[in-house]
Design an enzyme around this catalytic site. Structure first.
Site, PDB file in Angstrom:
ATOM      1  N   GLY A 445       0.831  -1.194   0.000  1.00  0.00           N
ATOM      2  CA  GLY A 445       0.000   0.000   0.000  1.00  0.00           C
ATOM      3  C   GLY A 445       0.862   1.238   0.000  1.00  0.00           C
ATOM      4  O   GLY A 445       1.978   1.221   0.512  1.00  0.00           O
ATOM      5  N   GLN A 446       0.363   2.301  -0.633  1.00  0.00           N
ATOM      6  CA  GLN A 446       1.150   3.508  -0.720  1.00  0.00           C
ATOM      7  C   GLN A 446       0.203   4.688  -0.738  1.00  0.00           C
ATOM      8  O   GLN A 446      -0.872   4.607  -1.323  1.00  0.00           O
ATOM      9  CB  GLN A 446       1.983   3.482  -2.014  1.00  0.00           C
ATOM     10  N   GLY A 447       0.562   5.771  -0.099  1.00  0.00           N
ATOM     11  CA  GLY A 447      -0.322   6.926  -0.093  1.00  0.00           C
ATOM     12  C   GLY A 447       0.390   8.122   0.482  1.00  0.00           C
ATOM     13  O   GLY A 447       1.615   8.110   0.637  1.00  0.00           O
ATOM     14  N   GLY A 448      -0.408   9.150   0.777  1.00  0.00           N
ATOM     15  CA  GLY A 448       0.175  10.375   1.293  1.00  0.00           C
ATOM     16  C   GLY A 448       0.873  10.165   2.617  1.00  0.00           C
ATOM     17  O   GLY A 448       1.841  10.829   2.951  1.00  0.00           O
ATOM     18  N   GLY A 450       2.519   7.477   3.596  1.00  0.00           N
ATOM     19  CA  GLY A 450       3.766   6.716   3.517  1.00  0.00           C
ATOM     20  C   GLY A 450       3.560   5.421   2.774  1.00  0.00           C
ATOM     21  O   GLY A 450       2.718   5.341   1.892  1.00  0.00           O
ATOM     22  N   THR A 451       4.309   4.409   3.157  1.00  0.00           N
ATOM     23  CA  THR A 451       4.283   3.151   2.420  1.00  0.00           C
ATOM     24  C   THR A 451       4.075   2.000   3.398  1.00  0.00           C
ATOM     25  O   THR A 451       4.600   2.024   4.511  1.00  0.00           O
ATOM     26  CB  THR A 451       5.618   2.936   1.685  1.00  0.00           C
ATOM     27  N   VAL A 452       3.302   1.007   2.951  1.00  0.00           N
ATOM     28  CA  VAL A 452       3.117  -0.187   3.769  1.00  0.00           C
ATOM     29  C   VAL A 452       3.768  -1.365   3.056  1.00  0.00           C
ATOM     30  O   VAL A 452       3.531  -1.590   1.870  1.00  0.00           O
ATOM     31  CB  VAL A 452       1.625  -0.487   4.019  1.00  0.00           C
ATOM     32  N   LYS A 466       4.594  -0.332   8.386  1.00  0.00           N
ATOM     33  CA  LYS A 466       4.205   0.967   7.853  1.00  0.00           C
ATOM     34  C   LYS A 466       5.337   1.947   8.060  1.00  0.00           C
ATOM     35  O   LYS A 466       5.844   2.112   9.163  1.00  0.00           O
ATOM     36  CB  LYS A 466       2.953   1.459   8.577  1.00  0.00           C
ATOM     37  N   ASP A 563      -8.548   9.396  11.418  1.00  0.00           N
ATOM     38  CA  ASP A 563      -8.538   9.171   9.968  1.00  0.00           C
ATOM     39  C   ASP A 563      -9.426   7.987   9.621  1.00  0.00           C
ATOM     40  O   ASP A 563      -9.002   7.044   8.983  1.00  0.00           O
ATOM     41  CB  ASP A 563      -7.098   8.951   9.492  1.00  0.00           C
TER      42      ASP A 563
END
Ligand SMILES: *[C@@H]1O[C@H](CO)[C@@H](O)[C@H](O)[C@H]1NC(C)=O
Ligand SMILES: *[C@@H]1O[C@H](CO)[C@@H](O)[C@H](O)[C@H]1NC(C)=O
Length: 725
Positions: A445-448, A450-452, A466, A563
């Protein structure tokens, strides 16, 4: 310090190796396998003395004039009247044909004969004898007493030491045919050995029958002490020996009659005068002899008589393939420039290649390489230490000490199973190993934020790691507090936090790995959405609400998720909701720049009140949950640019539908069809609308929401079961 010590040792070892290496090509050898062929190029006689008589060399200790011989035993008379001149022992009639420095003379010895007339009376006979001066003896191995004849026997007698001796043999035959060419077996020829240390010899021949029975072919017998190799029996010798006067015999000579040790006591009479000479005792004579050391030749009885042998001048004497270097008493094989090897013929020889210069250069190069390697190692070591320091720094900066303290204290208070429920502190290398060095293939997973990464711990446990982008240092204490609390939460609807790693600049969080993806995927992927029945959607909503309520109320300070969104609700294989990322959004610093990225990521779920006040409360979670609820209900995304501008936000769109401002009714926008109970759907819609109130105060608490959903869920189950029946 230890490092320099090691490097020093290494260099020393290297130098030693190089030395060995460079020495290997020069091999020294002083022993020679091939018999030397030596030309005497220096005088073998005393200075001023003649060294020759006719064809015979006269080496000292022999000499032909006074002061030229060692003692009278070695005096030689050179008879100049014959041609060529002939040497005789002292004043005797013993003619000498050869003198060697290794202790032997060849002399001519008269032959004895005993001859008969046909009437069997003796025609002639003689009994020659030989007396050798002191220090000379008849060689007992080279000579044989030999008799030739077919009706004869004979004796050799004389003295050895101080006593008499006698020995002899018989030679018989009855026909000429008995005689065998080349074999002295008693048939016409007999031979016998003599004892050693004999210095007086007398020969005598006798006949058994005066040749009465063999007279038709033999009437003479001959006896002689002869150098064995100089006589080979032949049947003709029965007659042709008549014309032979004498035959060669080998005589041993030595100095004096004592031992080497005795001789060495008196240096003035000691005969081994040369440097590089020594003394030895012959085993079959009197006295001692001298010899030159290995690698020297010449006359050991003369001063400076032993000269170095130039082995390199004689290819039989050296075993070198190419370059031979003479040394005193030996030689060296040296490969010429541009060659290497041991230089020895038959062995390695000289192989074209590495010269000394090459070796020197390669040695230096090797040394340089070692130094460079050492420097590299040093550099890496320093870097490693710096890294460790940095890790420690990050660890402290990330509140590692604080966390450790907290964990320790909770463990003390906690039950026996505390180790299961408290967070672990991971080392960076442990997580690097788990994620194959944070390989891109492990990203799930990746997003604002960071990265998982997916990771495998050493105990084969699958985890999600994470990696956030940045941390606000002011929030560290809060973060640690929440970490400790969260790590103790063991709720079936929470993604369990297993631990964290604080050695990196940004803390890494380690969660249990949930295999089935996010709620977002399940809702918005058409294929997966079909698996989400109304019941399941309701249950997921209820589970999520339940766990949010639990966290809002349980701890001393409420834990706000911050969140809540469908992407943060994970599903396991039974589609059980697993809420993730509690309080983790705190890790994202809320400066202006970062805010925009965060808003982009979760806009659509964000509490409008918080946008104005910047105050995050439990009610913010309620608002976000309301959006998730609408998402579940309608299957629409929280924010979609596919919709008309005023409807982009799902919350706004839903509210206007609920207020009747749209042409569609709630039932028209509900995604799931036939199994939906209209009453229940309406109750959920109303609940969602309350959650989405602009004022936080007007929203229900999470607990109320959870209870309401539980109620709807149980009613739904009852009603569907009734319908099913
Ligand atoms: C003398 O004897 C030596 C050794 O047996 C031999 O090598 C050499 O040829 C002999 N010399 C003569 C002149 O016969
Ligand atoms: C013995 O006879 C052979 C053959 O005739 C001859 O060559 C040889 O010289 C003889 N031996 C001696 C010592 O005369």
């Amino acid at each position: 310090m230890g490092l320099f010590h090691d490097a020093g040792l290494l260099l020393l070892l290297l130098l030693l190796l190089l030395l060995l290496f460079s020495d290997a090509s020069v091999s020294t050898s002083s022993s020679v396998a091939v018999a030397p062929v030596i030309n005497y190029n220096s005088s073998i006689a005393k200075p001023g003395c003649t060294d020759r008589c006719g064809n015979v060399n006269i080496p000292f200790p022999f000499g032909t004039t006074e002061d030229c011989y060692h003692s009278y035993s070695f005096f030689i008379t050179c008879n100049q009247t014959s041609l060529p001149p002939k040497p005789y022992l002292q004043n005797s009639t013993i003619e000498i044909t050869n003198i060697t420095l290794d202790g032997q003379l060849t002399v001519l010895q008269f032959i004895a004969h005993d001859c008969y007339y046909p009437n069997h009376t003796r025609s002639s006979t003689n009994d020659p004898s030989i007396y050798l001066p002191i220090s000379l003896t008849v060689n007992n191995t080279a000579n044989k007493f030999t008799i030739v004849g077919c009706d004869t026997y004979g004796f050799v007698s004389g003295r050895r030491l101080n006593r008499n001796y006698q020995t002899g043999c018989t030679a018989m035959c009855y026909a000429k045919d008995d005689l065998i060419q080349g074999a002295c077996t008693g048939l016409g020829c007999c031979q016998t050995s003599i004892p050693k240390q004999v210095w007086r010899v007398e020969l005598a021949l006798k006949s058994y029958n005066n040749y009465s029975e063999v007279s038709d072919f033999n009437n003479c017998s001959y006896g002689f002490l002869v150098e064995e190799t100089a006589f080979t029996f032949s049947p003709e010798n029965l007659t042709n020996l008549k014309s032979v006067v004498s035959l060669p015999m080998v005589v041993d000579w030595a100095i004096g009659n004592g031992t080497c040790e005795d001789a060495q006591m008196n240096s003035s009479t000691y005969a081994c005068k040369s440097v590089n000479s020594n003394c030895y005792k012959p085993d079959n004579g009197y006295g001692y002899r001298c010899f030159c050391h290995d690698g020297y030749h010449g006359n050991p009885y003369l001063f400076d008589g032993c000269k170095d042998i130039d082995e390199c001048g004689n290819s039989y004497l050296n075993t070198c393939e190419k370059g031979c270097m003479n040394t005193l008493g030996g030689f060296k094989c040296v490969c010429p420039k541009g060659y290497r090897g041991d230089g020895i013929k038959g062995a390695q020889g000289c192989i074209r290649g590495e010269s000394l210069l090459f070796k020197l250069v390669s040695g230096i190069a090797l040394g340089v390489i070692v130094v460079i390697l050492g420097a590299c190692w040093l550099h890496l070591e320093l870097k490693r230490r710096r890294l460790i320091k940095m890790k420690q720094k990050f660890f402290l900066q990330n509140g590692g000490m604080l966390l450790q303290e907290k964990l320790a204290s909770t463990r003390n208070i906690g039950s026996s199973s505390s180790s299961d429920h408290t967070a672990r502190i991971f080392s960076e290398s442990e997580l690097e190993k788990a994620t194959n060095n944070f390989h891109t293939s492990m990203i799930v997973g990746q997003g604002g934020y960071g990265t998982v990464y997916k990771g495998f711990l050493s105990n084969n446990r699958v985890v999600a790691i994470k990696k956030s982008k940045q941390v606000d240092p002011n929030q560290i204490e809060q973060f640690i507090n929440e970490m400790t609390v969260l790590s103790q939460i063991n709720h079936r609807n929470v993604v369990k936090l297993i631990g964290c790693c604080l050695e990196t600049q940004v803390p890494l969080l380690v969660y249990e790995f949930i295999s089935n993806g996010t709620l977002f995927e399940h809702v918005h992927n058409k294929a997966k959405a079909r698996g989400l029945s109304w019941d399941v959607r309701l249950r997921i909503a209820a589970e999520t609400a339940g766990v949010l309520a639990y966290l809002h109320s349980s701890a001393s300070t409420p834990i706000i998720h911050r969140d809540v969104k469908s992407a943060n609700i994970l599903l396991d294989h039974k589609l059980t909701a697993k809420v993730s990322d509690f309080g983790a959004s705190r890790l994202v610093p809320l400066d202006e720049k970062q805010l925009s990225t965060m808003v982009q990521g979760t806009f659509g779920y964000l509490d409008p009140e918080y946008m104005q006040t910047n105050q995050l409360t439990e009610k913010s979670d309620v608002y976000s949950f309301g959006v998730v609820l609408v998402e579940l209900l309608t299957g629409k995304k929280a924010l979609s640019y596919d919709r008309a501008e005023e409807d982009r936000s799902l919350a706004n769109y839903f509210l206007s539908v609920m207020k009747g401002q749209k042409k569609e009714s709630l039932f028209e926008i509900i995604v799931v069809g036939r199994d939906v109970d209209e009453g229940n759907a309406m109750r959920v819609g109303v609940l969602a609308k309350r959650c989405l109130n602009v004022r936080g105060e007007d929203r229900p608490t999470m607990k109320q929401v959870a209870m309401e959903l539980e109620g709807i869920l149980s009613f739904n189950i009852i009603s569907t079961t009734v319908i099913g029946k």
